[in-house]
Design a protein around this motif. Structure first.
Motif, PDB file in Angstrom:
ATOM      1  N   SER A  87       5.408   6.964   1.098  1.00 35.99           N
ATOM      2  CA  SER A  87       5.865   5.822   1.899  1.00 35.99           C
ATOM      3  C   SER A  87       7.145   5.254   1.308  1.00 35.99           C
ATOM      4  CB  SER A  87       4.773   4.756   1.964  1.00 35.99           C
ATOM      5  OG  SER A  87       4.368   4.370   0.654  1.00 35.99           O
ATOM      6  N   ARG A  88       7.851   4.540   2.092  1.00 38.27           N
ATOM      7  CA  ARG A  88       9.187   4.065   1.741  1.00 38.27           C
ATOM      8  C   ARG A  88       9.207   3.334   0.413  1.00 38.27           C
ATOM      9  NH1 ARG A  88      12.375  -0.475   3.008  1.00 38.27           N
ATOM     10  NH2 ARG A  88      10.584  -1.471   3.996  1.00 38.27           N
ATOM     11  N   THR A 127       8.398   4.212  -2.475  1.00 36.31           N
ATOM     12  CA  THR A 127       7.418   4.585  -3.491  1.00 36.31           C
ATOM     13  C   THR A 127       8.023   5.454  -4.572  1.00 36.31           C
ATOM     14  OG1 THR A 127       5.622   4.506  -1.890  1.00 36.31           O
ATOM     15  CG2 THR A 127       5.254   5.793  -3.885  1.00 36.31           C
ATOM     16  N   ASN A 184      12.254  10.545  -0.162  1.00 34.56           N
ATOM     17  CA  ASN A 184      10.916  10.049  -0.535  1.00 34.56           C
ATOM     18  C   ASN A 184       9.894  11.181  -0.614  1.00 34.56           C
ATOM     19  OD1 ASN A 184      11.878   7.448  -0.642  1.00 34.56           O
ATOM     20  ND2 ASN A 184      11.193   6.939   1.427  1.00 34.56           N
ATOM     21  N   GLN A 195       0.842  -1.190   0.000  1.00 29.14           N
ATOM     22  CA  GLN A 195       0.000   0.000   0.000  1.00 29.14           C
ATOM     23  C   GLN A 195       0.883   1.248   0.000  1.00 29.14           C
ATOM     24  OE1 GLN A 195      -3.235  -0.013  -0.282  1.00 29.14           O
ATOM     25  NE2 GLN A 195      -3.573   2.181  -0.092  1.00 29.14           N
ATOM     26  N   VAL A 196       0.579   2.166  -0.885  1.00 27.18           N
ATOM     27  CA  VAL A 196       1.330   3.415  -0.978  1.00 27.18           C
ATOM     28  C   VAL A 196       0.569   4.504  -0.255  1.00 27.18           C
ATOM     29  CG1 VAL A 196       2.167   5.170  -2.564  1.00 27.18           C
ATOM     30  CG2 VAL A 196       2.354   2.746  -3.187  1.00 27.18           C
ATOM     31  N   GLN A 197       1.265   5.239   0.573  1.00 21.77           N
ATOM     32  CA  GLN A 197       0.647   6.366   1.263  1.00 21.77           C
ATOM     33  C   GLN A 197       1.343   7.660   0.864  1.00 21.77           C
ATOM     34  OE1 GLN A 197       0.843   5.243   5.416  1.00 21.77           O
ATOM     35  NE2 GLN A 197      -1.170   4.292   5.300  1.00 21.77           N
ATOM     36  N   TYR A 213      -2.481   5.725  -6.735  1.00 25.37           N
ATOM     37  CA  TYR A 213      -2.406   6.183  -5.351  1.00 25.37           C
ATOM     38  C   TYR A 213      -2.497   7.704  -5.295  1.00 25.37           C
ATOM     39  CZ  TYR A 213      -0.610   1.466  -4.993  1.00 25.37           C
ATOM     40  OH  TYR A 213      -0.469   0.120  -5.095  1.00 25.37           O
TER      41      TYR A 213
END
Length: 124
Positions: free
Chosen positions: A25-26, A28, A77, A1-3, A113
């Protein structure tokens, strides 16, 4: 899951500047092309700018070309949108987005996302 989490919006006078940030998020940012979109009240969400994952290729909507600059810092990031010479018509909620494709795209449907958005208001 990408945030994705945007920040940096606010109220500014016409001609002013703002810098939006999008913390991802890490890992991504290293594996996706990224983009900025905006949505004004009563209007559809529209493309603003996009950048490839290696940061080598950018694309801008004609309405912001020469005024906005998209960039990314993969080590942090983070995606950025530097907005200069702001106009009242730039007023909108700005969203960052990530696509699994490694090429720039203006097509909303290709972005999987999305962040929650940050409000930018430009007064005349």
């Amino acid at each position: 899951q990408v945030q994705l989490v945007e920040s940096g919006g606010g109220l500014v006078q016409a001609g002013g500047s703002l810098r939006l940030s999008c913390a991802a998020s890490r890992r991504t940012v290293n594996t996706h092309a990224m983009g900025w979109f905006r949505q004004a009240p009563g209007k559809e969400r529209e493309f603003v700018a996009a950048i490839t994952w290696i940061g080598g290729t950018t694309d801008y909507a004609d309405s912001v070309k020469g005024r906005f600059t998209i960039s990314r810092d993969n080590a942090k990031n983070t995606l950025y949108l530097q907005m200069n010479s702001l106009k009242p018509e730039d007023t909108a909620v700005y969203y960052c987005a990530a696509t699994p494709y490694r090429t720039v795209s203006r097509e909303r449907s290709l972005y999987d996302y999305w962040g929650q958005g940050t409000q930018v208001t430009v007064s005349s």
